[in-house]
Design an enzyme around this catalytic site. Structure first.
Site, PDB file in Angstrom:
ATOM      1  N   ARG A 105      58.432  28.362  36.238  1.00 17.99           N
ATOM      2  CA  ARG A 105      57.920  29.202  35.141  1.00 17.99           C
ATOM      3  C   ARG A 105      56.476  28.887  34.781  1.00 17.99           C
ATOM      4  O   ARG A 105      56.016  29.136  33.681  1.00 17.99           O
ATOM      5  CB  ARG A 105      58.796  29.084  33.889  1.00 17.99           C
ATOM      6  N   HIS A 140      37.702  54.054  45.728  1.00 17.30           N
ATOM      7  CA  HIS A 140      39.094  53.933  46.194  1.00 17.30           C
ATOM      8  C   HIS A 140      39.476  55.116  47.065  1.00 17.30           C
ATOM      9  O   HIS A 140      40.211  54.961  48.044  1.00 17.30           O
ATOM     10  CB  HIS A 140      40.049  53.851  44.994  1.00 17.30           C
ATOM     11  N   HIS A 153      36.303  47.314  51.194  1.00 16.17           N
ATOM     12  CA  HIS A 153      36.394  47.697  49.781  1.00 16.17           C
ATOM     13  C   HIS A 153      35.012  47.735  49.121  1.00 16.17           C
ATOM     14  O   HIS A 153      34.663  48.692  48.429  1.00 16.17           O
ATOM     15  CB  HIS A 153      37.315  46.717  49.058  1.00 16.17           C
ATOM     16  N   LYS A 199      31.431  39.001  34.562  1.00 10.21           N
ATOM     17  CA  LYS A 199      32.862  39.319  34.559  1.00 10.21           C
ATOM     18  C   LYS A 199      33.525  38.661  33.352  1.00 10.21           C
ATOM     19  O   LYS A 199      34.353  39.272  32.679  1.00 10.21           O
ATOM     20  CB  LYS A 199      33.534  38.885  35.870  1.00 10.21           C
ATOM     21  N   GLU A 217      38.185  44.418  22.141  1.00  8.40           N
ATOM     22  CA  GLU A 217      37.992  45.861  22.086  1.00  8.40           C
ATOM     23  C   GLU A 217      38.616  46.451  23.351  1.00  8.40           C
ATOM     24  O   GLU A 217      38.046  46.393  24.415  1.00  8.40           O
ATOM     25  CB  GLU A 217      36.481  46.132  22.060  1.00  8.40           C
ATOM     26  N   HIS A 256      34.616  52.571  41.409  1.00 10.98           N
ATOM     27  CA  HIS A 256      35.928  52.436  42.047  1.00 10.98           C
ATOM     28  C   HIS A 256      36.716  53.736  42.126  1.00 10.98           C
ATOM     29  O   HIS A 256      37.568  53.879  42.996  1.00 10.98           O
ATOM     30  CB  HIS A 256      36.769  51.374  41.334  1.00 10.98           C
ATOM     31  N   LYS A 268      43.925  37.571  36.874  1.00  9.07           N
ATOM     32  CA  LYS A 268      44.865  38.506  37.499  1.00  9.07           C
ATOM     33  C   LYS A 268      45.353  37.931  38.817  1.00  9.07           C
ATOM     34  O   LYS A 268      44.546  37.479  39.634  1.00  9.07           O
ATOM     35  CB  LYS A 268      44.176  39.852  37.788  1.00  9.07           C
ATOM     36  N   ARG A 327      37.310  46.446  29.733  1.00  6.66           N
ATOM     37  CA  ARG A 327      37.580  45.982  31.087  1.00  6.66           C
ATOM     38  C   ARG A 327      37.498  47.133  32.102  1.00  6.66           C
ATOM     39  O   ARG A 327      37.220  46.911  33.271  1.00  6.66           O
ATOM     40  CB  ARG A 327      38.962  45.302  31.145  1.00  6.66           C
ATOM     41  N   GLU A 335      30.382  44.515  45.172  1.00  5.59           N
ATOM     42  CA  GLU A 335      30.837  44.110  43.833  1.00  5.59           C
ATOM     43  C   GLU A 335      29.730  43.366  43.073  1.00  5.59           C
ATOM     44  O   GLU A 335      29.635  43.459  41.850  1.00  5.59           O
ATOM     45  CB  GLU A 335      32.096  43.230  43.918  1.00  5.59           C
ATOM     46  N   ASN A 385      35.621  49.013  36.633  1.00  6.95           N
ATOM     47  CA  ASN A 385      35.989  50.033  37.621  1.00  6.95           C
ATOM     48  C   ASN A 385      34.807  50.874  38.077  1.00  6.95           C
ATOM     49  O   ASN A 385      34.987  51.822  38.846  1.00  6.95           O
ATOM     50  CB  ASN A 385      37.044  50.967  37.028  1.00  6.95           C
TER      51      ASN A 385
END
Ligand SMILES: NC(=O)c1ccc[n+]([C@@H]2O[C@H](COP(=O)([O-])OP(=O)(O)OC[C@H]3O[C@@H](n4cnc5c(N)ncnc54)[C@H](O)[C@@H]3O)[C@@H](O)[C@H]2O)c1
Ligand SMILES: [Zn+2]
Length: 367
Positions: A131, A262, A274, A237, A247, A258, A153, A251, A195, A255
């Site tokens: 856990r 994508h 990518h 980042k 706020e 993207h 993430k 985030r 990026e 994108n």
């Protein structure tokens, strides 16, 4: 002090958010500091390096020597097959079983050594094992240094799509040794610059101008400069992720490039990198925004100049109808509108809600 000596002075970017508080140490040669950093950030008696078949032969010995030197008992490393195709539940299961075989306890530490695939998968394994055990991220690719190792993430891919099963699991520390970038292929390095440029357009106009004047390339590694660029990217980042906790929605600006990117990536059946697709999407959105009057021609010109200077595509040959098929498919689940990120000026972006028809117009304008 020599150039090399200057390069060795690490930059520390502190990340402080509600759920996490950790340092990202960036510099040339900081891999040798891994043990000391892990010990003070995560503690624990034992640790286990999780890596993959390309990176482990290059850097796992040095990582483990540093960990042992700081007093850790180092468990047998766990190495999986390099590549995105490994980023799935089966490999995650194997990593978890390997951690259990090594009898790692909740007080012990997982060290994720590799690119974004390793960071995502070892991070998720650390979130799940018992856990949750501490993870120290040691990103070795440019993308992992400037993007995936920061923000917490973690994920694996499912048959239905990328990153569909995951968790937020913040690292105890991140150690980014820019010297590791010397072994990254020039193609991958160039691709990841997409990026880096995105971050500069989002929040650092001075960085964008520096990158236009002096693009970063893999073949002439200037360690001090790379450490500076990586540290500034990490800070950007960090600021965006941090602002999002206060706020909701900020985030989303990550994108940038993207939405169209994508679609280009999917239309190429993932044969295009990518970062290259993001770069093309970024340029298309900048051109469309200039034509709509949402930003100046000069802004769009600077974005394109930076992308071109790094040898990345500034657009796509694909028709707007083809790209829209992928975008409409992508967004079906989220109603009939799409949030697009628009460069209002270099260093400041806005999120705009547009209908699919408006998005199609933007794509056509950006071509
Ligand atoms: N968690 C996040 O927030 C986040 C953000 C962006 C991307 N990602 C994920 O990151 C992954 C892409 O990252 P990536 O480009 O690092 O992929 P990767 O980990 O597959 O690395 C790319 C290739 O470079 C090799 N490599 C890595 N470091 C090296 C080094 N120092 N020397 C020689 N070879 C090296 C790897 O073995 C691999 O072949 C994707 O799975 C993506 O979904 C996650
Ligand atoms: Zn991306």
């Amino acid at each position: 002090m020599s150039e090399k000596g200057l390069a060795a002075a690490p930059r520390v970017v502190h990340v402080s958010a509600a759920s996490a508080d950790y340092d990202v140490t960036v510099g040339a040669g900081v891999l040798s500091e891994l043990g000391r950093i892990a010990r003070s950030a995560a503690g624990g008696a034992r640790c286990c390096v999780v890596s993959e078949t390309n990176v482990a032969p290059l850097y796992a010995d040095a990582a483990e020597a540093s960990l042992a030197g700081a007093g850790y008992s180092v468990a047998e490393r766990v190495v999986f097959a390099a590549g995105e195709q490994s980023k799935r539940l089966a490999t995650l299961g194997e990593i978890l079983e390997a951690l259990a075989e090594r009898e790692l306890t909740r007080a012990d530490v997982v060290v994720a050594l590799g690119g974004g695939v390793t960071g995502d998968m070892a991070g998720l394994a650390a979130a799940l094992y018992l856990r949750g055990v501490a993870v120290v991220q040691v990103p070795t690719s440019l993308l992992a240094m400037v993007d995936s190792s920061v923000g917490g993430k973690t994920a694996v891919d499912l048959a239905a799509g990328k990153n569909l099963a995951g968790a937020f699991w913040q690292p105890a520390a991140v150690v980014a040794d820019v010297r590791c970038l010397a072994s990254v292929s020039p193609e991958l390095f160039r691709d990841s610059c997409g990026e880096v440029i995105k971050h500069a357009v989002l929040a650092d106009a001075a960085l964008l101008d520096e990158l236009i004047a002096r693009p970063i390339t893999a073949d002439q590694l200037d360690e001090a400069r790379l450490a500076d660029v990586v540290a500034r990217n990490v800070a950007i980042k960090r600021d965006v992720v941090d602002a999002d906790e206060r706020e909701s929605g900020v985030r989303q600006t990550l994108n940038l490039g993207h939405t169209i990117g994508h679609a280009i990536e999917a239309a190429s059946d993932f044969t295009l990198g990518h970062g290259s697709c993001v770069a093309a999407g970024l340029c298309m959105m900048a051109r469309a925004s200039a034509r709509r009057g949402w930003c100046s021609d000069e802004t769009a010109g600077r974005v394109e100049a930076c992308v071109a200077a790094h040898g990345l595509p500034t657009g796509s040959e694909l028709g707007a109808d083809v790209l829209m098929r992928y975008m409409a498919h992508d967004k079906k689940r989220r109603g009939d509108g799409v949030n697009v990120v628009v460069p209002a000026e270099v260093g400041r972006c806005e999120v705009r809600r547009v209908s699919l028809d408006e998005l199609a117009e933007l794509v056509a304008l950006g071509r």
